[in-house]
Design a protein around this motif. Structure first.
Motif, PDB file in Angstrom:
ATOM      1  N   GLY A  35       0.811  -1.204   0.000  1.00  0.00           N
ATOM      2  CA  GLY A  35       0.000   0.000   0.000  1.00  0.00           C
ATOM      3  C   GLY A  35       0.843   1.252   0.000  1.00  0.00           C
ATOM      4  N   TRP A  36       0.279   2.303  -0.573  1.00  0.00           N
ATOM      5  CA  TRP A  36       0.843   3.643  -0.478  1.00  0.00           C
ATOM      6  C   TRP A  36      -0.020   4.461   0.476  1.00  0.00           C
ATOM      7  CZ3 TRP A  36       5.359   5.596  -2.205  1.00  0.00           C
ATOM      8  CH2 TRP A  36       6.038   4.907  -3.213  1.00  0.00           C
ATOM      9  N   PHE A  37       0.645   5.200   1.339  1.00  0.00           N
ATOM     10  CA  PHE A  37       0.005   6.074   2.309  1.00  0.00           C
ATOM     11  C   PHE A  37       0.591   7.469   2.158  1.00  0.00           C
ATOM     12  CE2 PHE A  37       0.081   1.785   3.816  1.00  0.00           C
ATOM     13  CZ  PHE A  37      -1.108   1.577   4.491  1.00  0.00           C
ATOM     14  N   ARG A  38      -0.122   8.463   2.632  1.00  0.00           N
ATOM     15  CA  ARG A  38       0.433   9.810   2.645  1.00  0.00           C
ATOM     16  C   ARG A  38      -0.008  10.535   3.910  1.00  0.00           C
ATOM     17  NH1 ARG A  38      -2.993  12.551  -2.356  1.00  0.00           N
ATOM     18  NH2 ARG A  38      -5.022  12.716  -1.275  1.00  0.00           N
ATOM     19  N   GLN A  39       0.791  11.518   4.289  1.00  0.00           N
ATOM     20  CA  GLN A  39       0.486  12.320   5.456  1.00  0.00           C
ATOM     21  C   GLN A  39       0.731  13.786   5.120  1.00  0.00           C
ATOM     22  OE1 GLN A  39       2.673  11.352   9.045  1.00  0.00           O
ATOM     23  NE2 GLN A  39       0.982  12.101  10.301  1.00  0.00           N
ATOM     24  N   GLU A  46      -3.036   8.591   5.761  1.00  0.00           N
ATOM     25  CA  GLU A  46      -4.182   7.989   5.111  1.00  0.00           C
ATOM     26  C   GLU A  46      -3.741   7.082   3.973  1.00  0.00           C
ATOM     27  OE1 GLU A  46      -6.709  10.758   3.061  1.00  0.00           O
ATOM     28  OE2 GLU A  46      -5.023  11.879   2.207  1.00  0.00           O
ATOM     29  N   GLY A  47      -4.533   6.066   3.712  1.00  0.00           N
ATOM     30  CA  GLY A  47      -4.270   5.194   2.587  1.00  0.00           C
ATOM     31  C   GLY A  47      -4.604   5.872   1.278  1.00  0.00           C
ATOM     32  N   VAL A  48      -3.747   5.690   0.300  1.00  0.00           N
ATOM     33  CA  VAL A  48      -3.919   6.281  -1.021  1.00  0.00           C
ATOM     34  C   VAL A  48      -4.238   5.225  -2.064  1.00  0.00           C
ATOM     35  CG1 VAL A  48      -2.796   7.591  -2.863  1.00  0.00           C
ATOM     36  CG2 VAL A  48      -2.409   8.214  -0.465  1.00  0.00           C
ATOM     37  N   SER A  49      -3.477   4.134  -2.047  1.00  0.00           N
ATOM     38  CA  SER A  49      -3.648   3.090  -3.040  1.00  0.00           C
ATOM     39  C   SER A  49      -3.087   1.791  -2.496  1.00  0.00           C
ATOM     40  CB  SER A  49      -2.938   3.477  -4.350  1.00  0.00           C
ATOM     41  OG  SER A  49      -3.172   2.522  -5.364  1.00  0.00           O
ATOM     42  N   CYS A  50      -3.508   0.679  -3.078  1.00  0.00           N
ATOM     43  CA  CYS A  50      -3.045  -0.629  -2.632  1.00  0.00           C
ATOM     44  C   CYS A  50      -3.108  -1.598  -3.792  1.00  0.00           C
ATOM     45  CB  CYS A  50      -3.906  -1.122  -1.471  1.00  0.00           C
ATOM     46  SG  CYS A  50      -3.138  -2.383  -0.423  1.00  0.00           S
ATOM     47  N   THR A  51      -2.161  -2.532  -3.834  1.00  0.00           N
ATOM     48  CA  THR A  51      -2.176  -3.599  -4.826  1.00  0.00           C
ATOM     49  C   THR A  51      -2.013  -4.936  -4.121  1.00  0.00           C
ATOM     50  OG1 THR A  51      -1.140  -4.476  -6.840  1.00  0.00           O
ATOM     51  CG2 THR A  51       0.303  -3.323  -5.300  1.00  0.00           C
ATOM     52  N   SER A  52      -2.877  -5.883  -4.456  1.00  0.00           N
ATOM     53  CA  SER A  52      -2.877  -7.169  -3.774  1.00  0.00           C
ATOM     54  C   SER A  52      -1.859  -8.116  -4.383  1.00  0.00           C
ATOM     55  CB  SER A  52      -4.272  -7.792  -3.796  1.00  0.00           C
ATOM     56  OG  SER A  52      -4.716  -8.013  -5.120  1.00  0.00           O
ATOM     57  N   ARG A  53      -1.434  -9.083  -3.585  1.00  0.00           N
ATOM     58  CA  ARG A  53      -0.363 -10.000  -3.971  1.00  0.00           C
ATOM     59  C   ARG A  53      -0.772 -10.958  -5.078  1.00  0.00           C
ATOM     60  NH1 ARG A  53      -0.047 -15.091  -2.229  1.00  0.00           N
ATOM     61  NH2 ARG A  53      -1.544 -14.580  -0.569  1.00  0.00           N
ATOM     62  N   ALA A  98       4.162  -2.883   3.482  1.00  0.00           N
ATOM     63  CA  ALA A  98       3.488  -4.161   3.325  1.00  0.00           C
ATOM     64  C   ALA A  98       2.120  -4.059   3.979  1.00  0.00           C
ATOM     65  CB  ALA A  98       4.302  -5.285   3.944  1.00  0.00           C
ATOM     66  N   ALA A  99       1.107  -4.599   3.313  1.00  0.00           N
ATOM     67  CA  ALA A  99      -0.262  -4.346   3.736  1.00  0.00           C
ATOM     68  C   ALA A  99      -1.159  -5.525   3.403  1.00  0.00           C
ATOM     69  CB  ALA A  99      -0.784  -3.081   3.059  1.00  0.00           C
ATOM     70  N   ARG A 100      -2.398  -5.420   3.858  1.00  0.00           N
ATOM     71  CA  ARG A 100      -3.505  -6.237   3.385  1.00  0.00           C
ATOM     72  C   ARG A 100      -4.532  -5.269   2.826  1.00  0.00           C
ATOM     73  NH1 ARG A 100      -2.400  -9.207   8.324  1.00  0.00           N
ATOM     74  NH2 ARG A 100      -1.535 -11.257   7.773  1.00  0.00           N
TER      75      ARG A 100
END
Length: 125
Positions: A35-39, A46-53, A98-100
């Motif tokens: 995941g990408w986050f920004r502050q 906050e979460g911006v974008s995510c890609t699953s495995r 690393a994220a879910r």
């Protein structure tokens, strides 16, 4: 030694583009959702974008949908965030982790790697 290193930020005018990179070391990036986050100043991260495995599903915050694209290059052990049509409200420090990421509402950071220093994105005329 496990780490994710962000790069590619900078100063850009509204309407401009940047491509952020998230390079992994010490582990294989494609084993994990990323995941990408920004502050932004004075705001919570906050979460911006995510890609699953597995199926490489992608998720985007409503505020960036249609403007940002997340992608992977497994050969380079790197995840990218292409950002187009940037707006001043996109300004902030961007982090990867690393994220879910089942959805933007539920995306969570795994936490086995400490937050890096991030990369600063400033959108201003």
């Amino acid at each position: 030694q496990l780490q994710l290193v962000e790069s590619g930020g900078g100063l850009v005018q509204p309407g401009g583009s940047l491509r952020l990179s998230c390079a992994a070391s010490g582990f294989t990036l494609d084993y994990y959702d990323i995941g990408w986050f920004r502050q932004a100043p004075g705001k919570e991260r906050e979460g911006v974008s995510c890609t699953s495995r597995g199926d490489r599903s992608t998720y985007y915050a409503e505020s960036v949908k249609g403007r940002f694209t997340i992608s992977r290059d497994n050969a380079k052990n790197t995840v990218y965030l292409q950002m187009n049509s940037l707006r001043p409200e996109d300004t902030g420090v961007y982090y990867c982790a690393a994220a879910r990421c089942a959805s933007m509402a539920t995306m969570t950071r795994l936490g086995f790697i400490s937050w890096g220093q991030g990369t600063q994105v400033t959108v201003s005329s």
